[in-house]
Design a protein around this motif. Structure first.
Motif, PDB file in Angstrom:
ATOM      1  N   GLN A  24     126.026  72.390  40.876  1.00 52.07           N
ATOM      2  CA  GLN A  24     126.856  73.752  40.621  1.00 52.07           C
ATOM      3  C   GLN A  24     126.068  74.668  40.162  1.00 52.07           C
ATOM      4  O   GLN A  24     126.114  75.861  40.150  1.00 52.07           O
ATOM      5  CB  GLN A  24     128.221  73.375  40.124  1.00 52.07           C
ATOM      6  CG  GLN A  24     129.154  72.752  40.797  1.00 52.07           C
ATOM      7  CD  GLN A  24     130.620  72.518  40.134  1.00 52.07           C
ATOM      8  OE1 GLN A  24     130.329  72.600  38.827  1.00 52.07           O
ATOM      9  NE2 GLN A  24     131.511  71.931  40.565  1.00 52.07           N
ATOM     10  N   ASN A  25     125.095  74.193  39.398  1.00 53.40           N
ATOM     11  CA  ASN A  25     124.231  75.081  38.383  1.00 53.40           C
ATOM     12  C   ASN A  25     122.952  75.310  39.202  1.00 53.40           C
ATOM     13  O   ASN A  25     121.956  75.990  38.613  1.00 53.40           O
ATOM     14  CB  ASN A  25     123.922  74.429  37.122  1.00 53.40           C
ATOM     15  CG  ASN A  25     125.179  74.599  36.400  1.00 53.40           C
ATOM     16  OD1 ASN A  25     125.983  75.406  36.499  1.00 53.40           O
ATOM     17  ND2 ASN A  25     125.086  73.475  35.645  1.00 53.40           N
ATOM     18  N   MET A  26     122.899  74.901  40.469  1.00 53.88           N
ATOM     19  CA  MET A  26     121.598  75.264  41.347  1.00 53.88           C
ATOM     20  C   MET A  26     121.749  76.361  42.262  1.00 53.88           C
ATOM     21  O   MET A  26     122.772  76.382  42.831  1.00 53.88           O
ATOM     22  CB  MET A  26     120.984  74.036  41.880  1.00 53.88           C
ATOM     23  CG  MET A  26     120.558  72.753  41.238  1.00 53.88           C
ATOM     24  SD  MET A  26     119.594  73.018  39.800  1.00 53.88           S
ATOM     25  CE  MET A  26     118.136  73.102  40.708  1.00 53.88           C
ATOM     26  N   VAL A  27     120.764  77.166  42.308  1.00 54.66           N
ATOM     27  CA  VAL A  27     120.770  78.306  43.285  1.00 54.66           C
ATOM     28  C   VAL A  27     119.683  78.433  44.008  1.00 54.66           C
ATOM     29  O   VAL A  27     118.689  77.882  43.779  1.00 54.66           O
ATOM     30  CB  VAL A  27     121.195  79.462  42.701  1.00 54.66           C
ATOM     31  CG1 VAL A  27     122.638  79.575  41.851  1.00 54.66           C
ATOM     32  CG2 VAL A  27     120.017  79.991  41.551  1.00 54.66           C
ATOM     33  N   TYR A  28     119.656  79.123  45.059  1.00 57.00           N
ATOM     34  CA  TYR A  28     118.446  79.359  46.148  1.00 57.00           C
ATOM     35  C   TYR A  28     117.856  80.740  45.960  1.00 57.00           C
ATOM     36  O   TYR A  28     118.744  81.862  45.734  1.00 57.00           O
ATOM     37  CB  TYR A  28     119.137  79.323  47.555  1.00 57.00           C
ATOM     38  CG  TYR A  28     119.650  77.848  47.659  1.00 57.00           C
ATOM     39  CD1 TYR A  28     118.621  76.858  47.708  1.00 57.00           C
ATOM     40  CD2 TYR A  28     120.873  77.657  47.490  1.00 57.00           C
ATOM     41  CE1 TYR A  28     119.295  75.462  48.036  1.00 57.00           C
ATOM     42  CE2 TYR A  28     121.489  76.473  47.487  1.00 57.00           C
ATOM     43  CZ  TYR A  28     120.567  75.360  47.871  1.00 57.00           C
ATOM     44  OH  TYR A  28     121.136  74.033  48.067  1.00 57.00           O
ATOM     45  N   ILE A  29     116.562  81.066  45.796  1.00 52.58           N
ATOM     46  CA  ILE A  29     116.027  82.316  45.665  1.00 52.58           C
ATOM     47  C   ILE A  29     114.994  82.206  46.693  1.00 52.58           C
ATOM     48  O   ILE A  29     114.296  81.301  47.088  1.00 52.58           O
ATOM     49  CB  ILE A  29     115.674  82.438  44.346  1.00 52.58           C
ATOM     50  CG1 ILE A  29     114.566  81.799  43.888  1.00 52.58           C
ATOM     51  CG2 ILE A  29     116.665  82.600  43.346  1.00 52.58           C
ATOM     52  CD1 ILE A  29     113.393  82.005  42.748  1.00 52.58           C
ATOM     53  N   CYS A  30     114.713  83.639  47.148  1.00 54.34           N
ATOM     54  CA  CYS A  30     113.617  83.964  48.186  1.00 54.34           C
ATOM     55  C   CYS A  30     112.373  84.261  47.187  1.00 54.34           C
ATOM     56  O   CYS A  30     112.766  84.867  46.393  1.00 54.34           O
ATOM     57  CB  CYS A  30     113.916  85.030  49.179  1.00 54.34           C
ATOM     58  SG  CYS A  30     112.362  85.453  50.168  1.00 54.34           S
ATOM     59  N   ASN A  31     111.080  83.989  47.426  1.00 55.17           N
ATOM     60  CA  ASN A  31     109.973  83.975  46.697  1.00 55.17           C
ATOM     61  C   ASN A  31     109.293  85.467  47.101  1.00 55.17           C
ATOM     62  O   ASN A  31     108.262  85.559  46.457  1.00 55.17           O
ATOM     63  CB  ASN A  31     109.120  82.888  46.665  1.00 55.17           C
ATOM     64  CG  ASN A  31     109.534  81.947  45.710  1.00 55.17           C
ATOM     65  OD1 ASN A  31     110.294  81.964  44.879  1.00 55.17           O
ATOM     66  ND2 ASN A  31     109.346  80.694  46.303  1.00 55.17           N
ATOM     67  N   GLY A  32     110.175  86.283  47.844  1.00 54.07           N
ATOM     68  CA  GLY A  32     109.323  87.216  48.318  1.00 54.07           C
ATOM     69  C   GLY A  32     109.167  88.245  46.890  1.00 54.07           C
ATOM     70  O   GLY A  32     109.876  88.441  46.136  1.00 54.07           O
ATOM     71  N   LYS A  33     108.013  89.435  47.086  1.00 53.46           N
ATOM     72  CA  LYS A  33     107.813  90.349  46.099  1.00 53.46           C
ATOM     73  C   LYS A  33     109.157  91.274  45.743  1.00 53.46           C
ATOM     74  O   LYS A  33     109.369  91.823  44.653  1.00 53.46           O
ATOM     75  CB  LYS A  33     106.760  91.282  46.476  1.00 53.46           C
ATOM     76  CG  LYS A  33     105.527  90.417  46.613  1.00 53.46           C
ATOM     77  CD  LYS A  33     104.411  91.232  46.939  1.00 53.46           C
ATOM     78  CE  LYS A  33     103.059  90.558  47.105  1.00 53.46           C
ATOM     79  NZ  LYS A  33     101.745  91.532  47.511  1.00 53.46           N
ATOM     80  N   LEU A  34     109.945  91.573  46.888  1.00 50.72           N
ATOM     81  CA  LEU A  34     111.151  92.314  46.736  1.00 50.72           C
ATOM     82  C   LEU A  34     112.349  91.963  46.284  1.00 50.72           C
ATOM     83  O   LEU A  34     113.321  92.412  46.381  1.00 50.72           O
ATOM     84  CB  LEU A  34     111.106  93.503  47.909  1.00 50.72           C
ATOM     85  CG  LEU A  34     109.926  94.305  48.357  1.00 50.72           C
ATOM     86  CD1 LEU A  34     109.964  95.064  49.471  1.00 50.72           C
ATOM     87  CD2 LEU A  34     109.737  95.034  46.945  1.00 50.72           C
ATOM     88  N   SER A  35     112.327  90.549  46.648  1.00 51.27           N
ATOM     89  CA  SER A  35     113.644  89.734  46.253  1.00 51.27           C
ATOM     90  C   SER A  35     114.255  89.863  45.088  1.00 51.27           C
ATOM     91  O   SER A  35     113.438  90.049  43.916  1.00 51.27           O
ATOM     92  CB  SER A  35     113.404  88.191  46.850  1.00 51.27           C
ATOM     93  OG  SER A  35     112.686  88.186  48.106  1.00 51.27           O
ATOM     94  N   HIS A  36     115.623  89.839  44.924  1.00 58.70           N
ATOM     95  CA  HIS A  36     116.150  90.279  43.550  1.00 58.70           C
ATOM     96  C   HIS A  36     117.469  89.368  43.240  1.00 58.70           C
ATOM     97  O   HIS A  36     117.882  89.467  42.251  1.00 58.70           O
ATOM     98  CB  HIS A  36     116.261  91.864  43.409  1.00 58.70           C
ATOM     99  CG  HIS A  36     117.282  92.258  44.401  1.00 58.70           C
ATOM    100  ND1 HIS A  36     118.678  91.999  44.298  1.00 58.70           N
ATOM    101  CD2 HIS A  36     116.972  92.913  45.829  1.00 58.70           C
ATOM    102  CE1 HIS A  36     119.350  92.725  45.627  1.00 58.70           C
ATOM    103  NE2 HIS A  36     118.388  93.035  46.196  1.00 58.70           N
ATOM    104  N   ALA A  37     117.894  88.630  44.302  1.00 54.35           N
ATOM    105  CA  ALA A  37     119.171  87.858  44.356  1.00 54.35           C
ATOM    106  C   ALA A  37     119.067  86.635  44.134  1.00 54.35           C
ATOM    107  O   ALA A  37     118.056  86.072  44.625  1.00 54.35           O
ATOM    108  CB  ALA A  37     120.152  88.432  45.565  1.00 54.35           C
ATOM    109  N   TYR A  38     120.161  85.769  43.696  1.00 51.41           N
ATOM    110  CA  TYR A  38     120.100  84.481  43.796  1.00 51.41           C
ATOM    111  C   TYR A  38     121.469  84.094  44.701  1.00 51.41           C
ATOM    112  O   TYR A  38     122.355  84.868  44.586  1.00 51.41           O
ATOM    113  CB  TYR A  38     120.056  83.813  42.505  1.00 51.41           C
ATOM    114  CG  TYR A  38     121.304  83.982  41.503  1.00 51.41           C
ATOM    115  CD1 TYR A  38     122.573  83.412  41.710  1.00 51.41           C
ATOM    116  CD2 TYR A  38     121.311  85.047  40.693  1.00 51.41           C
ATOM    117  CE1 TYR A  38     123.478  83.670  40.954  1.00 51.41           C
ATOM    118  CE2 TYR A  38     122.341  85.634  39.581  1.00 51.41           C
ATOM    119  CZ  TYR A  38     123.530  84.646  39.964  1.00 51.41           C
ATOM    120  OH  TYR A  38     124.480  85.051  39.063  1.00 51.41           O
TER     121      TYR A  38
END
Length: 74
Positions: A24-38
């Motif tokens: 439940q404490n794991m999230v996904y992120i995009c590693n792009g330069k403009l990425s800002h969300a999880y």
């Protein structure tokens, strides 16, 4: 005999509890330069245009990085 069964059940409950809490404490992120969300789900609509790697990290780390919740999956 009863104490062994109790110990086995207790160990199982603890193991399941730890697994549930950690997932439940794991999230996904995009590693792009403009990425800002999880993102809370790996196949979130917000990740469809990610052109870099999608990484799984802890929610705490995402917040420390300045990431904000995705408006699609949160």
């Amino acid at each position: 005999m009863k104490s062994k069964i109790f110990a086995a059940l207790l160990a199982t409950v603890i193991f399941i509890s730890i697994r549930c809490n950690s997932s439940q404490n794991m999230v996904y992120i995009c590693n792009g330069k403009l990425s800002h969300a999880y993102h809370s789900i790996e196949n979130c609509k917000g990740l469809t245009h990610c052109t870099t790697d999608i990484e799984t990290i802890t929610l705490d780390n995402a917040k420390v990085m300045g990431r904000t919740p995705c408006h699609f999956c949160h």
